[in-house]
Design a protein around this motif. Structure first.
Motif, PDB file in Angstrom:
ATOM      1  N   UNK A 150     -22.531   1.077  -9.748  1.00 31.57           N
ATOM      2  CA  UNK A 150     -21.329   0.754  -8.987  1.00 31.57           C
ATOM      3  C   UNK A 150     -20.132   1.513  -9.551  1.00 31.57           C
ATOM      4  N   UNK A 151     -19.328   2.067  -8.661  1.00 27.76           N
ATOM      5  CA  UNK A 151     -18.123   2.786  -9.072  1.00 27.76           C
ATOM      6  C   UNK A 151     -16.915   1.893  -8.843  1.00 27.76           C
ATOM      7  N   UNK A 152     -15.970   1.949  -9.748  1.00 21.68           N
ATOM      8  CA  UNK A 152     -14.746   1.170  -9.583  1.00 21.68           C
ATOM      9  C   UNK A 152     -13.582   2.133  -9.378  1.00 21.68           C
ATOM     10  N   UNK A 153     -13.676   2.921  -8.297  1.00 19.78           N
ATOM     11  CA  UNK A 153     -12.657   3.917  -7.984  1.00 19.78           C
ATOM     12  C   UNK A 153     -12.056   3.573  -6.629  1.00 19.78           C
ATOM     13  N   UNK A 154     -10.743   3.396  -6.599  1.00 21.21           N
ATOM     14  CA  UNK A 154     -10.054   3.078  -5.356  1.00 21.21           C
ATOM     15  C   UNK A 154      -9.808   4.361  -4.567  1.00 21.21           C
ATOM     16  N   UNK A 155     -10.150   4.341  -3.282  1.00 21.49           N
ATOM     17  CA  UNK A 155      -9.913   5.470  -2.384  1.00 21.49           C
ATOM     18  C   UNK A 155      -8.781   5.072  -1.437  1.00 21.49           C
ATOM     19  N   UNK A 156      -7.728   5.887  -1.411  1.00 22.11           N
ATOM     20  CA  UNK A 156      -6.548   5.607  -0.587  1.00 22.11           C
ATOM     21  C   UNK A 156      -6.435   6.699   0.469  1.00 22.11           C
ATOM     22  N   UNK A 157      -6.372   6.281   1.743  1.00 24.79           N
ATOM     23  CA  UNK A 157      -6.240   7.226   2.854  1.00 24.79           C
ATOM     24  C   UNK A 157      -5.180   6.671   3.789  1.00 24.79           C
TER      25      UNK A 157
ATOM     26  N   UNK B 220      -2.822  -1.983 -10.848  1.00 25.84           N
ATOM     27  CA  UNK B 220      -1.672  -1.511 -10.089  1.00 25.84           C
ATOM     28  C   UNK B 220      -1.711   0.004 -10.029  1.00 25.84           C
ATOM     29  N   UNK B 221      -1.347   0.539  -8.872  1.00 29.04           N
ATOM     30  CA  UNK B 221      -1.327   1.976  -8.642  1.00 29.04           C
ATOM     31  C   UNK B 221       0.014   2.354  -8.046  1.00 29.04           C
ATOM     32  N   UNK B 222       0.591   3.454  -8.522  1.00 25.65           N
ATOM     33  CA  UNK B 222       1.870   3.955  -8.036  1.00 25.65           C
ATOM     34  C   UNK B 222       1.724   5.441  -7.732  1.00 25.65           C
ATOM     35  N   UNK B 223       2.230   5.886  -6.593  1.00 26.91           N
ATOM     36  CA  UNK B 223       2.327   7.315  -6.342  1.00 26.91           C
ATOM     37  C   UNK B 223       3.650   7.808  -6.929  1.00 26.91           C
ATOM     38  N   UNK B 224       3.875   9.096  -6.863  1.00 32.67           N
ATOM     39  CA  UNK B 224       5.167   9.663  -7.251  1.00 32.67           C
ATOM     40  C   UNK B 224       6.165   9.404  -6.123  1.00 32.67           C
ATOM     41  N   UNK B 225       7.439   9.345  -6.450  1.00 30.60           N
ATOM     42  CA  UNK B 225       8.466   9.280  -5.418  1.00 30.60           C
ATOM     43  C   UNK B 225       8.538  10.634  -4.712  1.00 30.60           C
ATOM     44  N   UNK B 226       8.621  10.590  -3.390  1.00 29.80           N
ATOM     45  CA  UNK B 226       8.756  11.820  -2.617  1.00 29.80           C
ATOM     46  C   UNK B 226       9.848  11.653  -1.572  1.00 29.80           C
ATOM     47  N   UNK B 227      10.401  12.777  -1.110  1.00 22.52           N
ATOM     48  CA  UNK B 227      11.402  12.767  -0.056  1.00 22.52           C
ATOM     49  C   UNK B 227      10.707  12.586   1.287  1.00 22.52           C
ATOM     50  N   UNK B 228      11.368  11.872   2.178  1.00 20.96           N
ATOM     51  CA  UNK B 228      10.870  11.715   3.539  1.00 20.96           C
ATOM     52  C   UNK B 228      11.278  12.954   4.313  1.00 20.96           C
ATOM     53  N   UNK B 229      10.298  13.669   4.850  1.00 24.79           N
ATOM     54  CA  UNK B 229      10.586  14.878   5.631  1.00 24.79           C
ATOM     55  C   UNK B 229      10.379  14.550   7.107  1.00 24.79           C
ATOM     56  N   UNK B 230      11.391  14.792   7.920  1.00 23.91           N
ATOM     57  CA  UNK B 230      11.244  14.468   9.342  1.00 23.91           C
ATOM     58  C   UNK B 230      10.218  15.365  10.017  1.00 23.91           C
TER      59      UNK B 230
ATOM     60  N   UNK C 196      -2.338   2.469   5.810  1.00 25.73           N
ATOM     61  CA  UNK C 196      -3.078   2.783   4.596  1.00 25.73           C
ATOM     62  C   UNK C 196      -4.440   2.106   4.677  1.00 25.73           C
ATOM     63  N   UNK C 197      -5.491   2.883   4.431  1.00 22.61           N
ATOM     64  CA  UNK C 197      -6.852   2.354   4.386  1.00 22.61           C
ATOM     65  C   UNK C 197      -7.325   2.404   2.935  1.00 22.61           C
ATOM     66  N   UNK C 198      -7.758   1.261   2.404  1.00 20.09           N
ATOM     67  CA  UNK C 198      -8.236   1.164   1.026  1.00 20.09           C
ATOM     68  C   UNK C 198      -9.722   0.852   1.027  1.00 20.09           C
ATOM     69  N   UNK C 199     -10.485   1.668   0.314  1.00 19.67           N
ATOM     70  CA  UNK C 199     -11.915   1.438   0.140  1.00 19.67           C
ATOM     71  C   UNK C 199     -12.280   1.718  -1.308  1.00 19.67           C
TER      72      UNK C 199
END
Length: 109
Positions: free
Chosen positions: A8-15, A91-101, A25-28
């Motif tokens: 068994x793998x304990x790796x979160x996949x974020x899409x 807990x998982x955090x992405x980097x802060x990014x700018x919102x691009x229109x 957001x889909x989490x598997x």
């Protein structure tokens, strides 16, 4: 060749995607390469939020197991955002990014 994990793998996949108006957001969980089927187990019961660098938080709702959604966001372009996911004790955090229109489309051929 590297060994193939059979356990068994304990790796979160974020899409998913986030834009100014909506987020999905889909989490598997990852599965081993040698798995007999290709069913990725849904990560249900997580807390998923979009966080503005200014401190505002927008929580997504779980609409089906592992699928988190939010509409009517109206995210200002003047702030930066990150994805914050809590699953059980992790807990998982992405980097802060700018919102691009997104550019508007006037036609599709």
């Amino acid at each position: 060749a590297p060994p193939v994990a059979d356990g068994e793998l304990d790796i979160l996949v974020v899409d998913g995607f986030i834009d100014q108006n909506a987020a999905h957001v889909k989490l598997t969980k990852a599965i081993p390469l040698a798995a007999e089927d290709d069913v990725y187990p849904a990560e249900s019961g997580a807390v998923v939020a979009i966080e503005a660098e200014s401190g505002t938080r927008f929580f997504l709702s779980e609409i089906t197991p592992g699928n988190y959604n939010r509409t009517n966001l109206d995210l200002p372009e003047t702030d930066r955002y990150r994805l914050h996911i809590t699953t059980g004790q992790d807990e998982y955090f992405s980097e802060y990014i700018e919102m691009k229109p997104s550019p508007s489309l006037d036609s599709i051929t």
